[in-house]
Scaffold this motif. Structure first.
Motif, PDB file in Angstrom:
ATOM      1  N   ARG A  75       0.873  -1.248   0.057  1.00 38.76           N
ATOM      2  CA  ARG A  75      -0.054   0.007   0.136  1.00 38.76           C
ATOM      3  C   ARG A  75       0.886   1.074  -0.073  1.00 38.76           C
ATOM      4  N   LYS A  76       0.610   2.113  -1.000  1.00 40.06           N
ATOM      5  CA  LYS A  76       1.284   3.433  -0.980  1.00 40.06           C
ATOM      6  C   LYS A  76      -0.043   4.562  -0.805  1.00 40.06           C
ATOM      7  N   LYS A  77       0.430   5.277   0.078  1.00 43.10           N
ATOM      8  CA  LYS A  77      -0.326   6.579   0.405  1.00 43.10           C
ATOM      9  C   LYS A  77       0.043   7.861   0.084  1.00 43.10           C
ATOM     10  N   LYS A  78      -0.760   8.710  -0.408  1.00 44.59           N
ATOM     11  CA  LYS A  78      -0.417   9.968  -0.879  1.00 44.59           C
ATOM     12  C   LYS A  78      -1.582  10.947  -0.380  1.00 44.59           C
ATOM     13  N   LYS A  79      -0.908  12.196   0.087  1.00 46.87           N
ATOM     14  CA  LYS A  79      -2.265  13.063   0.360  1.00 46.87           C
ATOM     15  C   LYS A  79      -2.081  14.181  -0.564  1.00 46.87           C
ATOM     16  N   PHE A  80      -3.384  14.498  -0.930  1.00 47.69           N
ATOM     17  CA  PHE A  80      -3.716  15.694  -2.073  1.00 47.69           C
ATOM     18  C   PHE A  80      -4.439  16.507  -1.239  1.00 47.69           C
ATOM     19  N   GLN A  81      -4.423  18.002  -1.658  1.00 54.01           N
ATOM     20  CA  GLN A  81      -5.380  18.996  -1.296  1.00 54.01           C
ATOM     21  C   GLN A  81      -6.312  18.984  -2.344  1.00 54.01           C
ATOM     22  N   ALA A  82      -7.574  19.173  -1.885  1.00 50.59           N
ATOM     23  CA  ALA A  82      -8.685  19.341  -2.852  1.00 50.59           C
ATOM     24  C   ALA A  82      -9.595  20.404  -2.478  1.00 50.59           C
ATOM     25  N   HIS A  83     -10.134  20.944  -3.676  1.00 50.52           N
ATOM     26  CA  HIS A  83     -11.303  22.103  -3.254  1.00 50.52           C
ATOM     27  C   HIS A  83     -12.536  21.645  -2.768  1.00 50.52           C
ATOM     28  N   ASP A  84     -12.938  22.215  -1.797  1.00 51.64           N
ATOM     29  CA  ASP A  84     -14.360  21.953  -1.295  1.00 51.64           C
ATOM     30  C   ASP A  84     -15.081  23.045  -1.368  1.00 51.64           C
ATOM     31  N   PRO A  85     -15.929  23.708  -2.296  1.00 56.84           N
ATOM     32  CA  PRO A  85     -16.416  24.829  -2.408  1.00 56.84           C
ATOM     33  C   PRO A  85     -17.607  24.972  -1.305  1.00 56.84           C
ATOM     34  N   ASP A  86     -18.351  23.751  -0.983  1.00 63.23           N
ATOM     35  CA  ASP A  86     -19.433  24.219   0.106  1.00 63.23           C
ATOM     36  C   ASP A  86     -19.016  23.857   1.322  1.00 63.23           C
ATOM     37  N   ASN A  87     -17.738  23.345   1.718  1.00 63.22           N
ATOM     38  CA  ASN A  87     -17.321  22.907   3.052  1.00 63.22           C
ATOM     39  C   ASN A  87     -18.197  21.830   3.534  1.00 63.22           C
ATOM     40  N   GLN A  88     -18.571  20.880   2.659  1.00 61.84           N
ATOM     41  CA  GLN A  88     -19.512  19.934   2.979  1.00 61.84           C
ATOM     42  C   GLN A  88     -18.887  18.427   3.254  1.00 61.84           C
ATOM     43  N   PHE A  89     -17.528  18.410   3.293  1.00 65.51           N
ATOM     44  CA  PHE A  89     -16.906  16.980   3.729  1.00 65.51           C
ATOM     45  C   PHE A  89     -16.234  16.984   4.926  1.00 65.51           C
ATOM     46  N   GLN A  90     -16.379  16.210   5.878  1.00 69.63           N
ATOM     47  CA  GLN A  90     -16.035  15.732   7.356  1.00 69.63           C
ATOM     48  C   GLN A  90     -15.005  14.948   7.070  1.00 69.63           C
ATOM     49  N   ILE A  91     -14.014  14.955   8.283  1.00 68.28           N
ATOM     50  CA  ILE A  91     -13.094  14.015   8.219  1.00 68.28           C
ATOM     51  C   ILE A  91     -13.668  12.463   8.369  1.00 68.28           C
ATOM     52  N   GLY A  92     -12.979  11.605   7.430  1.00 68.75           N
ATOM     53  CA  GLY A  92     -13.655  10.158   7.342  1.00 68.75           C
ATOM     54  C   GLY A  92     -14.515  10.068   6.054  1.00 68.75           C
ATOM     55  N   ASP A  93     -14.891  11.071   5.469  1.00 67.94           N
ATOM     56  CA  ASP A  93     -15.880  10.733   4.285  1.00 67.94           C
ATOM     57  C   ASP A  93     -14.944  10.368   3.253  1.00 67.94           C
ATOM     58  N   PHE A  94     -15.697   9.260   2.305  1.00 64.74           N
ATOM     59  CA  PHE A  94     -14.883   8.991   0.873  1.00 64.74           C
ATOM     60  C   PHE A  94     -15.110   9.740  -0.069  1.00 64.74           C
ATOM     61  N   VAL A  95     -14.402  10.481  -0.805  1.00 65.41           N
ATOM     62  CA  VAL A  95     -14.571  11.309  -1.875  1.00 65.41           C
ATOM     63  C   VAL A  95     -13.921  10.844  -3.298  1.00 65.41           C
ATOM     64  N   GLN A  96     -14.211  11.579  -4.263  1.00 65.77           N
ATOM     65  CA  GLN A  96     -13.580  11.063  -5.451  1.00 65.77           C
ATOM     66  C   GLN A  96     -13.105  12.447  -5.880  1.00 65.77           C
TER      67      GLN A  96
END
Length: 148
Positions: A75-96
């Protein structure tokens, strides 16, 4: 001097030197040729690990890659910064993550919610009955609660 004069008069003419072969179309992109752009990793899926700033989430993407020496998948992990225009995602949510134009120095992805997967319950091979929620009949423990 005869050697240098003979070398100067010697001309090597092959079709590969002047680009008259069909192979030259692939080596020199020009207006008449069509080269497909490489579109690698346009979208990825990951888990939100931080909701640090306003309209920004940090998403950790996990992928499996072969180990260089042992050839086992690691397993290789990498962190990416992503734009969330509505601030709708919380920690633990799965996103694309969808590739987009650069929004800032580190943000080039847009976080999109994943479509909800329907959970299919595995049916027992031994011919056991389906669960009570499938049949619409309450369990015995639920019947006792209803009578009391």
């Amino acid at each position: 001097m005869s050697l240098t004069s003979s070398l100067n008069s010697l001309t090597i003419s092959t079709p590969f030197l002047h680009g008259s072969t069909p192979l030259s179309r692939f080596s020199k992109p020009g207006p008449s040729t069509f080269v497909l752009p490489i579109r690698a990793m346009r979208s990825m899926q990951g888990r939100v690990v931080a909701s640090s700033g306003n309209k920004t989430v940090a998403v950790e993407v996990t992928r499996l890659a072969p180990h260089p020496k042992y050839k086992r998948r690691v397993r290789k992990k990498k962190k990416f910064q992503a734009h969330d225009p509505d601030n709708q995602f919380q920690i633990g949510d799965f996103v694309q993550l969808e590739k987009s134009r650069p929004i800032s120095k580190t943000k080039t992805f847009l976080a999109v919610p994943l479509p909800v997967k329907s959970k299919k319950e595995k049916k027992a091979e031994g011919g056991e009955e389906a669960s009570s929620s499938d049949l619409g009949i309450p369990l015995e423990s639920q019947q006792q609660e209803l009578q009391a």
